[in-house]
Design an enzyme around this catalytic site. Structure first.
Site, mmCIF file in Angstrom:
data_model
loop_
_atom_site.group_PDB
_atom_site.id
_atom_site.type_symbol
_atom_site.label_atom_id
_atom_site.label_comp_id
_atom_site.label_asym_id
_atom_site.label_seq_id
_atom_site.Cartn_x
_atom_site.Cartn_y
_atom_site.Cartn_z
ATOM 1 N N LYS A 342 69.242 55.691 46.928
ATOM 2 C CA LYS A 342 69.156 55.981 48.202
ATOM 3 C C LYS A 342 70.404 56.743 48.794
ATOM 4 O O LYS A 342 71.379 56.659 47.926
ATOM 5 C CB LYS A 342 68.898 54.585 49.068
ATOM 6 C CG LYS A 342 67.459 54.132 48.987
ATOM 7 C CD LYS A 342 67.444 52.883 49.848
ATOM 8 C CE LYS A 342 65.772 52.552 49.807
ATOM 9 N NZ LYS A 342 65.476 51.324 50.105
ATOM 10 N N ARG A 378 64.371 46.280 43.611
ATOM 11 C CA ARG A 378 63.350 47.504 43.609
ATOM 12 C C ARG A 378 63.921 48.685 43.075
ATOM 13 O O ARG A 378 64.881 49.313 43.651
ATOM 14 C CB ARG A 378 62.653 47.596 45.115
ATOM 15 C CG ARG A 378 61.553 48.560 45.061
ATOM 16 C CD ARG A 378 60.935 48.702 46.470
ATOM 17 N NE ARG A 378 60.087 49.557 46.529
ATOM 18 C CZ ARG A 378 60.015 50.799 46.606
ATOM 19 N NH1 ARG A 378 61.106 51.622 46.601
ATOM 20 N NH2 ARG A 378 58.951 51.836 46.658
#
Ligand code: HH2
Length: 407
Positions: A342, A378
């Site tokens: 991210k 995840r």
């Protein structure tokens, strides 16, 4: 030589090992623990009645924890309780026993006291997820042309299936199949198109692996088809807020769900995220999401929760939420955390693009696992995450050396 060394008070396991070192009887350990560790609880949202009760008890005797009220003008309804576990337990009993009982206060305190207990195990697709035993890995399979880190790479169903099989072989405990990118500003996809993207991949993965399958969707129509095709879990990044039909579809299929926190929508979420109390607001959102699921018939034990890293959060919000993840444990449900590749990791590493954020991802995954805040991570890079987590979990559980004390 006299030596003194600090033992982590928040970890009962380490206190038990200290008792062993001291030669104390195992039978006495629990009693001693109740007397020892210092519990500090930050309270918000208190009614005046509840605040008065806390004040009066703490003034009355030392049987109860100390109470430090927040500023009545600037921060009404806030305060800090500090004391031993047994004092807190006595306070819970008193809040329940009172003529005008304070059940909400009693329940909130009880949940906080139980936050260090792992949630009940989950059976999913023939596998058992024994929360607390290790950190589980969810592998990402994006069947999209525009996902932020791998858009277009697995858009072809055969490529997506092969990728999913490879992630399963690399040790994924779950695969998350997504047909719509959620990156900031992503184009919305219609239900029909989303079904056409994910269905062949779910069917292919069902035929070729035994790993439980999750589907990353916000739409009941997509979930219905995916569950019929053999998916086991619905991962809704809007916490059952966008499609009122979705919780019922999950309940009727006996499926599990992951409910994530988001502020705004993917189109707008990164424009100006704002919170007065980030952790409190994430907790309130997730509590409401659980209530929606339970009202539709989803058992509590089939719900996972996710703080939604990068979803309506600034760089600083993301770091703070990861640091304080443990506070979400009061919800009593397993936590899933997605930091993989991210943007905040890019920013931390001097502007590295998504494809070069593996080491940063592993740093984040190892940290959330070590802080005890995540039950599932995840990730896009399953093999590497598995190795990193094996090390973290082994160190967290490395108590054998302490067991020597009892010999
Ligand atoms: N992050 C993404 C997508 N879905 N679901 C949960 N529960 N938690 C997350 O943190 C999360 C999620 C974004 O990652 P990715 O799927 O790789 O990108 P995109 O949404 O662009 O397809």
């Amino acid at each position: 030589m006299i030596r003194a060394r600090p033992i982590a008070v928040e970890s009962p396991e380490d206190l038990r090992l200290a008792f062993r070192r001291m030669g104390l009887l195992t039978a006495a350990h629990e009693k001693l623990l109740a007397k020892l560790p210092h519990v500090q609880l930050l309270l918000t949202g208190l009614t005046e009645d509840a605040a008065r009760f806390l004040q009066s008890r703490s003034e009355a005797t030392t049987n109860y924890p100390a109470w430090i009220p927040g500023d009545a003008q600037a921060r009404p309804g806030t305060g800090l309780l500090s004391g031993r576990r047994e004092q807190l337990e006595r306070l819970v009993a008193a809040a329940r026993a009172r003529a005008a009982a304070l059940p909400e206060l009693a329940s909130a305190l009880e949940r906080a006291l139980e936050a260090d207990r792992p949630p009940a195990a989950l059976e999913l697709g023939g596998r058992t997820f024994a929360w607390g035993s290790r950190t589980y890995v969810m592998g990402v399979v994006n069947v999209t042309p525009d996902s932020f880190s791998d858009g277009g790479r697995f858009f072809d169903p055969e490529a997506a299936i092969a990728h999913g099989v490879a992630l399963a072989e690399a040790g994924a405990d779950l695969l998350d199949v997504g047909g719509e990118s959620t990156r900031p500003g992503a184009q919305a996809v219609g239900a029909e198109e989303e079904v056409a993207r994910v269905l062949p991949v779910i069917q292919g993965l069902r035929a070729r692996t035994s790993v439980p399958l999750s589907v990353d969707t916000t739409k009941a129509a997509v979930a219905r088809e995916a569950l019929k095709a053999g998916a086991h879990l619905i991962n809704d990044i809007t916490g059952f807020r966008s499609d009122p039909e979705l919780p019922r579809v999950v309940a009727e299929a006996g499926a599990a769900c992951c409910l994530m926190h988001i502020q705004g929508t993917p189109a707008t979420m990164q424009q100006a995220p704002r919170y007065d109390d980030l952790v409190d607001e994430v907790l309130a959102f997730l509590e409401a999401a659980v209530a929606r699921a339970v009202a539709a018939g989803v058992p509590r034990g089939r719900i996972l929760l996710d703080p939604g890293i990068g979803f309506g959060k600034t760089f600083d919000h993301n770091l703070f939420l990861l640091r304080r993840l443990g506070e979400l444990r009061v919800l009593g449900l397993p936590l899933l955390v997605g930091t993989s590749r991210k943007a905040f990791l890019g920013k931390l590493t001097g502007g590295k693009p998504a494809a070069e954020r593996l080491a940063a991802t592993l740093g984040s995954v190892a940290t959330v696992a070590a802080l005890g805040g995540a039950d599932v991570v995840r990730v896009h890079d399953v093999a590497e995450a598995r190795d990193a987590l094996t090390v973290v979990d082994a160190i967290r559980q490395g108590m054998e050396g302490g067991l020597l004390y009892s010999r």
